[in-house]
Enzyme design. Sequence first.
Site, PDB file in Angstrom:
ATOM      1  CG  ASP A   1     -10.000  28.181 -23.778  1.00  0.00           C
ATOM      2  OD1 ASP A   1      -9.692  26.988 -23.311  1.00  0.00           O
ATOM      3  OD2 ASP A   1      -9.812  28.189 -25.315  1.00  0.00           O
TER       4      ASP A   1
ATOM      5  CB  VAL B   1      -0.867  -0.309   1.079  1.00  0.00           C
ATOM      6  CG1 VAL B   1      -1.802   1.018   0.894  1.00  0.00           C
ATOM      7  CG2 VAL B   1      -0.961  -1.126   1.114  1.00  0.00           C
TER       8      VAL B   1
ATOM      9  CG  HIS C   1      -7.506  27.259 -30.095  1.00  0.00           C
ATOM     10  ND1 HIS C   1      -9.777  28.277 -28.988  1.00  0.00           N
ATOM     11  CD2 HIS C   1      -7.063  26.868 -28.424  1.00  0.00           C
ATOM     12  CE1 HIS C   1      -9.218  28.246 -28.422  1.00  0.00           C
ATOM     13  NE2 HIS C   1      -8.468  27.746 -28.102  1.00  0.00           N
ATOM     14  CD  GLU C   2      -5.303  23.379 -28.212  1.00  0.00           C
ATOM     15  OE1 GLU C   2      -4.933  23.744 -27.591  1.00  0.00           O
ATOM     16  OE2 GLU C   2      -6.699  23.006 -28.426  1.00  0.00           O
TER      17      GLU C   2
ATOM     18  CG  HIS D   1      -4.773  27.987 -24.450  1.00  0.00           C
ATOM     19  ND1 HIS D   1      -5.560  28.213 -24.127  1.00  0.00           N
ATOM     20  CD2 HIS D   1      -5.462  27.092 -25.378  1.00  0.00           C
ATOM     21  CE1 HIS D   1      -6.700  29.130 -24.508  1.00  0.00           C
ATOM     22  NE2 HIS D   1      -6.686  27.640 -25.093  1.00  0.00           N
TER      23      HIS D   1
ATOM     24  CB  THR E   1     -10.128  -3.275  -0.199  1.00  0.00           C
ATOM     25  OG1 THR E   1     -11.774  -2.984   0.035  1.00  0.00           O
ATOM     26  CG2 THR E   1     -10.830  -5.531  -0.068  1.00  0.00           C
TER      27      THR E   1
HETATM   28  N1  LIG Z   1      -2.998   3.090  -2.648  1.00  0.00           N
HETATM   29  C1  LIG Z   1      -2.882   2.270  -2.875  1.00  0.00           C
HETATM   30  N2  LIG Z   1      -1.689   1.604  -3.154  1.00  0.00           N
HETATM   31  C2  LIG Z   1      -1.093   0.600  -3.847  1.00  0.00           C
HETATM   32  N3  LIG Z   1      -2.064   0.519  -4.801  1.00  0.00           N
HETATM   33  C3  LIG Z   1      -2.938   0.359  -4.453  1.00  0.00           C
HETATM   34  C4  LIG Z   1      -3.605   2.269  -3.720  1.00  0.00           C
HETATM   35  N4  LIG Z   1      -4.852   2.499  -3.670  1.00  0.00           N
HETATM   36  C5  LIG Z   1      -5.393   1.111  -4.691  1.00  0.00           C
HETATM   37  N5  LIG Z   1      -4.300   0.415  -4.687  1.00  0.00           N
HETATM   38  C6  LIG Z   1      -5.685  -0.732  -5.792  1.00  0.00           C
HETATM   39  O1  LIG Z   1      -6.022  -0.412  -6.690  1.00  0.00           O
HETATM   40  C7  LIG Z   1      -6.977  -1.565  -6.431  1.00  0.00           C
HETATM   41  C8  LIG Z   1      -8.696  -0.789  -5.580  1.00  0.00           C
HETATM   42  O2  LIG Z   1      -8.360  -0.409  -4.407  1.00  0.00           O
HETATM   43  P1  LIG Z   1      -9.228  -1.269  -3.518  1.00  0.00           P
HETATM   44  O3  LIG Z   1     -10.497  -1.704  -3.115  1.00  0.00           O
HETATM   45  O4  LIG Z   1      -8.166  -0.598  -1.821  1.00  0.00           O
HETATM   46  O5  LIG Z   1      -9.736   0.588  -2.484  1.00  0.00           O
HETATM   47  P2  LIG Z   1     -10.843   1.062  -1.544  1.00  0.00           P
HETATM   48  O6  LIG Z   1     -10.544   2.376  -1.254  1.00  0.00           O
HETATM   49  O7  LIG Z   1     -10.841  -0.182  -0.928  1.00  0.00           O
HETATM   50  O8  LIG Z   1     -11.746   1.168  -2.939  1.00  0.00           O
HETATM   51  P3  LIG Z   1     -13.875   1.235  -2.583  1.00  0.00           P
HETATM   52  O9  LIG Z   1     -14.054   2.350  -1.966  1.00  0.00           O
HETATM   53  O10 LIG Z   1     -14.323   1.057  -4.202  1.00  0.00           O
HETATM   54  O11 LIG Z   1     -14.234   0.027  -2.023  1.00  0.00           O
HETATM   55  C9  LIG Z   1      -5.981  -2.380  -5.208  1.00  0.00           C
HETATM   56  O12 LIG Z   1      -5.932  -3.670  -4.898  1.00  0.00           O
HETATM   57  C10 LIG Z   1      -4.548  -1.986  -5.632  1.00  0.00           C
HETATM   58  O13 LIG Z   1      -4.556  -2.513  -6.798  1.00  0.00           O
HETATM   59 ZN   LIG Z   2      -8.350  27.125 -25.488  1.00  0.00          ZN
END
Ligand SMILES: Nc1ncnc2c1ncn2[C@@H]1O[C@H](COP(=O)(O)OP(=O)(O)OP(=O)(O)O)[C@@H](O)[C@H]1O
Ligand SMILES: [Zn+2]
Length: 772
Positions: free
Chosen positions: A676, A340, A598-599, A602, A385
């Site tokens: 814009d 994480v 235009h771009e 900017h 999660t």
């Molecule tokens: N901080 C993080 N570091 C690494 N991977 C991440 C991180 N956050 C999300 N991910 C990736 O995104 C996937 C989905 O994240 P996760 O299910 O934990 O999110 P969540 O916050 O529980 O989402 P939800 O609220 O929709 O359930 C994870 O399995 C992981 O692969």
């Molecule tokens: Zn523009």
Amino acid sequence: MFSLSNTVQPQVTIPLSHLINAFHSPKNISVSVSGVSVSQNQHRDVVPEHEAPSSECIFSDLLANLNTVSVGKRKIFKGYRAMVTEPEKRMKKSDTTENWHICPESFSLSIPPSLNLKDLGLSELKIGQIDQLVENLLPGLCKGKNISSRWHTSHVSAQSFFENKYGNLDIFSTLRSSCLYGHHSRALQSICSDLRYWPVFIQSRGFKTLKSRTRRLQSTSERLAETQNIAPSFVKGFLLRDRGSDVESLDKLMKTKNIPEAHQDAFKTGFAEGFLKAQALTQKTNDSLRRTRLILFILLLLGIYGLLKNPFLSVRFRTTTGLDSAVDPVQMKNVTFEHVKGVEEAKQELQEVVEFLKNPQKFTVLGGKLPKGILLVGPPGTGKTLLARAVAGEADVPFYYASGSEFDEMFVGVGASRIRNLFREAKANAPCVIFIDELDSVGGKRIESPMHPYSRQTINQLLAEMDGFKPNEGVIIIGATNFPEALDNALIRPGRFDMQVTVPRPDVKGRTEILKWYLNKIKFDQSIDPEIIARGTVGFSGAELENLVNQAALKAAVDGKEMVTMKELEFSKDKILMGPERRSVEIDNKNKTITAYHESGHAIIAYYTKDAMPINKATIMPRGPTLGHVSLLPENDRWNETRAQLLAQMDVSMGGRVAEELIFGTDHITTGASSDFDNATKIAKRMVTKFGMSEKLGVMTYSDTGKLSPETQSAIEQEIRILLRDSYERAKHILKTHAKEHKNLAEALLTYETLDAKEIQIVLEGKKLEVR
Ligand SMILES: Nc1ncnc2c1ncn2[C@@H]1O[C@H](COP(=O)(O)OP(=O)(O)OP(=O)(O)O)[C@@H](O)[C@H]1O
Ligand SMILES: [Zn+2]
């Protein structure tokens, strides 16, 4: 069937088929009954074919002496066949196939004087009665009643206990006695006529041998015969089935139908064949039925055994019933905090929970209490999660996953029962982690709603379960929600989900870490700078960044590249931000030129305005709803923005329209600048109404401008207009000043479609771009 009297029950036990078989293959008869083969070759009580016996004589002799027949413990009365003395002397082989035939001339019936009728079950019959009965039933059979002096007494027990007990199994001796072997030409006609006088079928039952089985099996021949006759009971039943009626009905039929003598042969043969076929068919059907039943039975046993023994099967079984679903834990060893990224604070807060799960005593000794429930709050995909899994993984304890929506059931009690099951399983496996995702869908405010009629019951159950175990019992409940405000207050009070951990969207450092983490899982060009992508992905969640890297890998694969480069990462970033490229869209040169100027407008403003964000990329490739765009990258996540920065953003926004006006004239300005202006107007309005950046309106916020006095409203509008006009003028000034650079950049865009920050700088410095 013959019937002597009520007290003496004769049995006719030989099916007609046996008879026909015997006829068609008289020398080597083998009758197969349910797999048990009885070969006549084995029988010894046979007669030489040239000496045809007279069954009538034999039977009459026998019956005449019934009153004196003696049956010893092992001696069995079985018609004339059973009574053999001096077999060696009087028997001779009829041929090489060892078909022994009885020669009645040389055989004698042994009538020991001590025999009584009781043993034969004929005790109630008197001699005269028997004679009378036999005379009535078998007229002429006993006409030569006087016993031939040539007959002697002999004793031979049957070949097996089964035969001894039931008798009448050896049809072949009867057939042989009927001179079949010697008179093939008489064929079926003689058999059928013999049927009427088939004495071997008449058997009186009423005694049993008391001999032990082992002793009976002493002689080899007996043992052999025993093996032949050891048949399952259904075989015996089959053998003992009453087939006499077949014969009787055949005779009756012939009589009633008045079939002429000449046709009787054909009639009987046809009857016999039909009978045989029917019997073979029945036999076949019975066999296959028996086999099918056996297979089904075995399968059933196996199934029951599997269900009882295999926990997987039983769990599946329980789960599929729906109402009482079981919960299986998952060991989360492979997920740790290492996985994480970018949520350091959340990890630190959860670290103490891991410590507790690893060593609960450490906490209880000091009298400390850990929260029962931890609430992870944050936007979707930020890794809530993942964090919960990491907690279980770090502590190496079981992880129970449940989604709140699983408990949301239409049926009364189902959601509550699932919660009960979940907690029961978890408590049995403590220490462990229960994770309830989307807690708001189970723990939302207890409102009465027809859509969720039993939600109240489910929440109450959840509350009860949370109260039901002690804080240090080793079960940690982690809930996750995107909407903490939607949770029932009872759920977030101390004692339940009393610890709240925020899991925010990652900052630029976090995004860089996450990008690096996922880049390391694919093949990527080492020159990639993840930070550049991180800077351009403000607001991306961990899940979105993972998706970005994955999309880049897919793009590289589609393009046949060996590794992912910055180009693919940029591509997938734009795709996520602005939608997919629209390469197929045909844009005429005039529109392309307008877009290019235009771009470039900017880009020139951004490049020459001090407080503007650095340029990342300019493109005239249509993507999503846009015909082109310039992306700017903040060096860092901006926590605050200065007045100068906001004005610079407005100026950059104005750059597009100013460029159109300067290059193509007022009459040729396009609708392309509307977004814009939207952007610039929003900034100006916020400066005036929210940020207190207007001298005239002062340091005051104006939230609901609709409710303001007309004067204030017009004053606000006036101030916004001034800001926008000034911004427009500044942009005009810059573009006029850098008209040459503006032109060069537009032409480079028309040539190369997309230019990155470095290339833009090269063009604006007046250098030549490398040909790509
Ligand atoms: N901080 C993080 N570091 C690494 N991977 C991440 C991180 N956050 C999300 N991910 C990736 O995104 C996937 C989905 O994240 P996760 O299910 O934990 O999110 P969540 O916050 O529980 O989402 P939800 O609220 O929709 O359930 C994870 O399995 C992981 O692969
Ligand atoms: Zn523009």
